[in-house]
Write an enzyme that holds these catalytic residues in place. Structure first.
Site, PDB file in Angstrom:
ATOM      1  N   HIS A   1       0.818  -1.224   0.000  1.00  0.00           N
ATOM      2  CA  HIS A   1       0.000   0.000   0.000  1.00  0.00           C
ATOM      3  C   HIS A   1       0.845   1.265   0.000  1.00  0.00           C
ATOM      4  O   HIS A   1       0.393   2.301  -0.443  1.00  0.00           O
ATOM      5  CB  HIS A   1      -0.878   0.051   1.248  1.00  0.00           C
TER       6      HIS A   1
ATOM      7  N   HIS B   1      -9.698   9.564  -0.344  1.00  0.00           N
ATOM      8  CA  HIS B   1      -8.810   8.407  -0.472  1.00  0.00           C
ATOM      9  C   HIS B   1      -7.658   8.572   0.522  1.00  0.00           C
ATOM     10  O   HIS B   1      -6.869   7.660   0.731  1.00  0.00           O
ATOM     11  CB  HIS B   1      -8.289   8.279  -1.909  1.00  0.00           C
TER      12      HIS B   1
HETATM   13  O1  LIG Z   1      -4.173   1.375  -1.252  1.00  0.00           O
HETATM   14  C1  LIG Z   1      -4.960   1.781  -2.105  1.00  0.00           C
HETATM   15  O2  LIG Z   1      -4.833   2.901  -2.576  1.00  0.00           O
HETATM   16  C2  LIG Z   1      -6.032   0.862  -2.587  1.00  0.00           C
HETATM   17  C3  LIG Z   1      -6.018  -0.450  -2.192  1.00  0.00           C
HETATM   18  N1  LIG Z   1      -6.936  -1.343  -2.632  1.00  0.00           N
HETATM   19  C4  LIG Z   1      -7.912  -0.967  -3.518  1.00  0.00           C
HETATM   20  C5  LIG Z   1      -8.856  -1.908  -4.026  1.00  0.00           C
HETATM   21 BR1  LIG Z   1      -8.730  -3.711  -3.430  1.00  0.00          BR
HETATM   22  C6  LIG Z   1      -9.847  -1.552  -4.904  1.00  0.00           C
HETATM   23  C7  LIG Z   1      -9.924  -0.235  -5.326  1.00  0.00           C
HETATM   24  C8  LIG Z   1      -9.018   0.744  -4.856  1.00  0.00           C
HETATM   25  C9  LIG Z   1      -8.012   0.367  -3.952  1.00  0.00           C
HETATM   26  C10 LIG Z   1      -7.044   1.332  -3.452  1.00  0.00           C
HETATM   27  O3  LIG Z   1      -7.101   2.527  -3.792  1.00  0.00           O
END
Ligand SMILES: O=C(O)c1c[nH]c2c(Br)cccc2c1=O
Length: 448
Positions: free
Chosen positions: A117, A341
């Site tokens: 991440h 986000h």
């Molecule tokens: O760490 C991040 O930014 C993210 C991690 N997983 C996701 C998934 Br599974 C589906 C759609 C978006 C994200 C996302 O943005």
């Protein structure tokens, strides 16, 4: 008059916090000038002559990324650090095969369900090294109409003595990088060591996959946060802080157990509420996560919900969580419709939220995978994912608290106090259909 600031002026004006939100298409310009910056501005030639860079992230659109670099920098060496999951690898290899200047570094994910991440940039200029720690994927959708968080370091000059920051930033960053055990990162380990980090005033809070124990148990995850707050948050022992509310804000939620006491309050909140006194009051924990209505009325409409991957299977196991949930609302930044986000955690004084005790911006959502879960009778912390964030503590800014409502106030991303879900509010769930009301583009949401 709305004077457009240059990227360098934006960074100068953001002192001493250097904490930005991403610019948003469709809001008044002045809300994109103050403590707001775009990816192109971060990568601008204005900051100096770039030698090479590294981009740590989860999702990549290589064409988009290269386009954000100034044309004279597009052929400079670029290291891409990504999760080593199969499909990622394939698509990335294909995307990068056209560009000999791009090197790939897959991050080991030895524990199942872990993800890479971490969102971080290393920008090496002729004048020195800049670190950027943020929350946005390297795809256009993440930088257009969302609320993202970005911390931009000073350009740290090269030095012949290993100058550390008062926050141990250099050592913590090197400890984090070491966990990759990747030869492609050796150049950057050496480079970090050769630069003077003494001007940095934030702490690193990171996570790396593993079962951290013994001397390493407080190195990562929520125990690193607990340890850092314990060591640096020197609040006089006055009662007023004991019940000061704690706020968590994120864009996804993991499986947290059958009730709050399974992990959220017993383990995670215990770390967040750490004062250097063993206060027994249980402060209120308020969680901010978008409602269906937040998503439906957002600039992007239901599409914003594609980046809020809280799934039905998880949500139905923890309906108890609803009682902690608050809406996304950021009117004072004109971002109530810019879907979040960003991930942030903070503590405010309980006198009408006038002051901030600490503030963390991070890639880490509300999940055990990101923060870690104690195992083996609390002798080890099991973390599945790579995460990184920066923690602002007043002491490092020669203050006892961060004022929230005056001239030099901390640029918080959302409105305080947070607004609790009403009985009609539902948390956004990515794999449900929403057909009874069209979104801001007249569309419905049917994930099947
Ligand atoms: O760490 C991040 O930014 C993210 C991690 N997983 C996701 C998934 Br599974 C589906 C759609 C978006 C994200 C996302 O943005």
């Amino acid at each position: 008059v709305n004077k457009r600031l240059t990227p360098v002026e934006k960074i100068e004006q953001s002192e001493p916090y250097r904490f930005f939100l991403s610019t948003v298409h469709g809001i008044q310009d002045n809300y994109n000038q103050t403590n707001a910056i775009s990816l192109k501005e971060i990568l601008s030639t204005e900051h100096g002559q770039l030698i090479r860079s590294a981009q740590f992230n989860y999702m990549f659109d290589i064409e988009f990324l290269l386009e954000q670099y100034p044309s004279e920098f597009r052929l400079k060496p670029l290291l891409i650090v990504h999760g080593d999951s199969r499909d990622d690898n394939h698509s990335l290899k294909t995307q990068c095969s056209l560009y000999p200047q791009i090197e790939l570094c897959p991050a080991r994910l030895d524990i199942p369900f872990g993800t890479h991440h971490t969102k971080m940039m290393f920008l090496l200029y002729e004048t020195g090294l800049r670190i950027v720690i943020h929350t946005a994927n390297l795809i256009s959708q993440d930088w257009r109409q969302k609320t993202q968080g970005i911390w931009i370091s000073p350009i740290c000059p090269k030095t012949n003595d290993t100058r550390e920051s008062k926050t141990n930033f250099k050592k913590d960053l090197l400890d984090y990088i070491e966990q990759y055990r990747a030869r492609q990162l050796q150049f950057w380990q050496k480079t970090i060591n050769e630069h003077d980090f003494s001007s940095i005033n934030v702490h690193i809070i990171s996570s790396t996959p593993g079962r951290h124990t013994g001397a390493n148990i407080n190195k990562f995850g929520h125990l690193k946060l607990r340890q850092t707050l314990k060591n640096y948050l020197n609040l006089e022992n006055n009662e007023q802080y004991y019940s000061a509310p704690i706020i968590g804000q994120f864009s996804s939620i993991g499986s947290l157990g059958p009730n709050a006491n399974s992990w959220l309050t017993k383990e995670f909140l215990t770390s967040l509420k750490q004062l250097n006194t063993n206060s027994f009051d249980s402060p209120e924990l308020k969680l901010i996560y978008p409602t269906v209505e937040n998503v439906r009325t957002s600039f992007e409409g239901y599409i914003a919900g594609g980046s809020l991957p809280y799934n039905m299977q998880t949500a139905m196991k923890q309906t108890w969580l609803i009682n902690y949930l608050h809406r996304w609302k950021a009117d004072h930044r004109q971002r109530s419709r810019a879907s979040p986000h960003i991930k942030t955690y903070l503590r405010v004084t309980n006198d009408q939220y006038k002051n901030l005790l600490w503030f963390l911006v991070t890639s880490a959502n509300l999940s055990k995978a990101a923060w870690g879960v104690l195992e083996k009778n609390n002798t080890q912390l099991m973390i599945r994912s790579y995460e990184i964030g920066v923690l602002f503590i007043p002491k490092q800014f020669s203050q006892t608290i961060f004022p929230l409502f005056d001239s030099s106030s901390f640029p918080i991303p959302y409105d305080l106090p947070p607004v609790k879900y009403e009985s009609t509010d539902k948390p956004w769930i990515v794999d449900m259909t929403y057909k009874n009301q069209p979104d801001s583009h007249g569309n419905m949401w049917d994930p099947h």
